[in-house]
Scaffold this motif. Structure first.
Motif, short mmCIF file in Angstrom:
data_model
loop_
_atom_site.label_atom_id
_atom_site.label_comp_id
_atom_site.label_asym_id
_atom_site.label_seq_id
_atom_site.Cartn_x
_atom_site.Cartn_y
_atom_site.Cartn_z
N CYS A 40 4.42 8.25 -6.99
CA CYS A 40 3.51 8.35 -7.75
C CYS A 40 1.73 9.49 -7.39
O CYS A 40 1.52 9.43 -8.09
N GLY A 42 0.66 10.30 -4.90
CA GLY A 42 -0.12 9.90 -4.08
C GLY A 42 -1.81 8.68 -4.23
O GLY A 42 -2.06 8.46 -4.13
N CYS A 44 -1.32 5.80 -3.83
CA CYS A 44 -0.90 4.36 -3.53
C CYS A 44 -0.29 3.41 -4.76
O CYS A 44 -0.89 2.30 -4.49
N ALA A 45 0.83 3.66 -5.51
CA ALA A 45 1.46 3.04 -6.36
C ALA A 45 2.54 2.74 -6.73
O ALA A 45 3.67 1.94 -7.11
N CYS A 46 3.52 3.04 -5.09
CA CYS A 46 4.83 3.29 -5.54
C CYS A 46 4.83 3.38 -4.09
O CYS A 46 6.76 2.46 -4.07
N SER A 47 5.28 2.82 -2.86
CA SER A 47 5.57 3.56 -1.77
C SER A 47 6.78 4.18 -1.21
O SER A 47 7.12 3.55 -0.43
N CYS A 49 6.77 7.07 0.40
CA CYS A 49 6.16 8.08 0.99
C CYS A 49 5.57 7.32 1.97
O CYS A 49 5.00 7.75 3.01
N CYS A 87 0.71 9.05 1.57
CA CYS A 87 0.07 9.52 0.54
C CYS A 87 -1.64 9.37 1.12
O CYS A 87 -3.09 9.49 0.62
#
Ligand code: FES
Length: 107
Positions: A40, A42, A44-47, A49, A87
């Motif tokens: 995503c 950065g 904070c919408a995919c996890s 990272c 992120c």
């Protein structure tokens, strides 16, 4: 510059110097370090990272915000104590020497 050490799941370390203001995710992405996908970008919408922070560093970092906490539920084998979304870790001078380990896989 701030030194961050990334350790791949297999144990291979990567040491990177980052400018304050960059995120730990951006440091991995910009230096082509494998193990952090950051789909995503950065937000904070995919996890994807997800990293495990070295236990010595857990209490030295800013605490998770609610959204990061929620997104970590979608990560692969999150650990309640050490998991972070890289992120959401914005580098400051206080991060110098931070060690993060990548999970076996993202999601
Ligand atoms: Fe997507 Fe961090 S890059 S949650």
């Amino acid at each position: 510059m701030v030194k961050i050490i990334y350790i791949e799941h297999g144990g291979r370390p990567h040491e990177v110097e980052l400018s304050p203001g960059k995120t730990v995710m951006e440091g991995a992405r910009d230096n082509a370090i494998p193990g952090i996908e950051a789909d995503c970008g950065g937000a904070c919408a995919c996890s994807t990272c997800h990293v495990y922070v070295d236990t010595a560093w857990v209490d030295r970092l800013p605490p998770r915000k609610e959204l990061e906490d929620d997104m970590l539920d979608f990560a692969h084998e999150p650990d309640t104590a050490t998991s972070r979304l890289s992120c959401q870790l914005k580098v400051t001078e206080a991060f110098d020497g931070l060690i993060v380990r990548m999970p076996e896989r993202q999601i």
